[in-house]
Design a protein around this motif. Structure first.
Motif: not given
Ligand code: HEM
Length: 464
Positions: A99-101, A334-336, A75-77, A103-105, A399-403
């Motif tokens: 709770r995460w799921r 980071v994860r726990g 988990e995020k931890g 919000q993501r949707r 699943p937690r890849v940057c949205i």
């Molecule tokens: C170069 C730009 C960006 C980088 C390098 C980046 C990188 C990341 C990474 C590595 C994560 C995953 C964190 C994890 O697994 O713990 C993440 C999650 C996230 N990012 Fe980005 N991000 C960028 C731009 C953005 C933008 C433009 C937005 C929104 C407009 C955004 C919103 C989010 C959100 C909301 C999460 C959480 C997603 C989730 O947990 O479901 N990011 N980002």
């Protein structure tokens, strides 16, 4: 694979793990400086500080296990909650499980390809405003590119995702974000030795003030939007109208505020840093910069950048990807461990902090040739195909890849192409921007660069 012998700024890792007090001091200053050489060589590394274990995972197959195949067990931890929870609550970035799921949707709609394409004109317009500001400066002025990029991407996130006229002052917000993030490295250091979360640390009172200020700013933004509702289905609208499919509950005002703050911070600072580091690397490699400029000129025909040009700028995209390899804005994931698990035949107990040190993975000896050299050819399609997907993780994975990945990639190309078409930036001689981890990877001392604008630079009045 190296194109030149120029060495971009980096961190020389200690050969051996640091002794306790030096370790804590170093982590509090810059956690990346405390990572021993083993992180750049080994598949997995266990660290034990005062009996508390943590695990660093560098091998692509193990990263895949943690972030993708076995994601439910990681988990995020606690550490993420401890560092960011006070400001971001249980919003999308740190929530877990159902709770995460939901919000993501709830926000997925705003990140669909079609929607991102609709944002391109606003991204280009923001970059043009920055260019026009630069073109109005006296020749050879020095600017802090790190700050300039924050301004630009902040403008983009406001103009694409938030209600019109937010009334937020960037400089005030930036200061508050920096004050809030500044002591996060102390939080990591204290968590490493098992100190309880109430233990104070340098900067704690300033961080608390900053958090209150951020919450106040977002609170008034929401209040203003409620008074002047619009039919634009922006992020605020999506959040305010989302319903949890399991509980049928909607988000309360605090959840909405925390998510907005999450998107504003996660959505502008990271892209700004990707661009900042790209400008830095291009100024060290004029031959690569020339090639980028030539591509932009060929694709745009020497005219302004338009939305349809963005996806055609393939080499420009390679350059940005390579910049994010050397300087991943999110340099540590980071994860726990939620329960006892096995990784590489090693037992990892529930509660152990598991790190994916992206900065070290991107410079790992076994994964990259001449790892510390800047070489955009690594991102030619053929080279990418040959590599393990999990050796390159600027946006995370699973699943937690940057949205916001697709949004950020288009945005970075749009901004870089618009600015490079008419400006050239050169690093202040002698300045070495050491990468420093403060939740994101920032250049120490900012990025002071001298700007020259060329004949293609339109004067500001032509655009007013
Ligand atoms: C170069 C730009 C960006 C980088 C390098 C980046 C990188 C990341 C990474 C590595 C994560 C995953 C964190 C994890 O697994 O713990 C993440 C999650 C996230 N990012 Fe980005 N991000 C960028 C731009 C953005 C933008 C433009 C937005 C929104 C407009 C955004 C919103 C989010 C959100 C909301 C999460 C959480 C997603 C989730 O947990 O479901 N990011 N980002």
């Amino acid at each position: 694979m190296s194109t030149t012998a120029v060495h971009p700024a980096g961190i020389k890792p200690p050969e051996q793990p640091l002794p306790l007090f030096r370790l804590l001091r170093t982590v509090a200053d810059n956690p990346v400086k405390a990572w021993p050489r083993a992180l750049y060589r080994e598949r997995l590394y266990r660290s034990c500080v005062l009996g508390r274990e943590s695990v660093y995972v560098m091998a692509p197959d193990l990263i895949r296990t943690v972030l993708v195949d076995d994601a439910d067990n990681f988990e995020k931890g606690e550490l993420a909650r401890r560092a960011l929870g006070a400001a971001l609550g249980d919003a999308i970035l740190i929530a877990d499980g159902s709770r995460w799921r939901w919000q993501r949707r709830a926000v997925a709609g705003i990140f669909r390809e079609q929607r991102i394409r609709e944002f391109l004109p606003a991204m280009i317009a923001s970059a043009e405003r920055t260019r026009d500001r630069w073109c109005g400066l006296p020749e050879s002025s020095e600017i802090n590119v790190a700050h300039e990029m924050m301004r630009t991407t902040f403008d983009i996130i406001l103009s694409t995702m938030l209600p019109e006229r937010t009334g937020i002052d960037l400089d005030v917000m930036q200061r508050a974000i920096t004050d809030y993030l500044e002591p996060t490295a102390w939080i990591v250091a204290l968590a490493m030795i098992g100190a309880p979360s109430w233990v104070p640390y340098p900067g704690i009172y300033r961080a608390r003030r900053a958090r209150k200020q951020l919450h106040r700013m977002l609170g008034s933004l929401i209040a203003r939007a409620e008074q002047a509702p619009s039919d634009r289905h922006d992020l605020l609208w999506l959040l305010a109208n989302a319903t949890d499919p399991e509980t049928r509950q909607s988000m309360n005002a605090i959840d909405v505020r925390n998510n907005l703050l999450t998107f504003i911070t996660a959505g502008h600072e990271t892209t700004a840093l990707a661009l900042t580091w790209t400008f830095y690397l291009l100024s060290l490699h004029p031959n690569i910069e020339r090639r980028v400029k030539a591509e932009i000129a060929a694709v745009t025909g020497g005219g302004p950048v338009h939305p349809e040009h963005i996806d055609a700028l393939a080499y420009t995209n390679q350059v940005i990807q390579e910049a994010m390899r050397l300087y991943p804005p999110a340099a540590l994931i980071v994860r726990g461990a939620r329960r006892d698990v096995e990784l590489e035949n090693e037992r990892i107990l529930a509660g152990t902090t598991v790190y994916v040190p992206v900065y070290a993975v991107h410079r790992h000896e076994k994964l990259w040739c001449d790892a510390n050299q800047f070489d955009p050819r690594r991102f030619e399609p053929g080279a990418v195909k040959m590599r393990d997907r999990y050796s390159y993780l600027p946006f995370g994975a699973g699943p937690r890849v940057c949205i916001g990945q697709s949004f950020a990639q288009r945005e970075a190309i749009a901004v870089l192409a618009t600015l490079l078409s008419s400006c050239q930036l050169r690093l202040r001689p002698g300045h070495i921007p050491e990468p420093r981890l403060r939740a994101t990877l920032r250049p120490t001392g900012g990025l002071p660069m001298r700007i020259t604008t060329d004949s293609a630079c339109p004067s500001a009045h032509q655009f007013s």
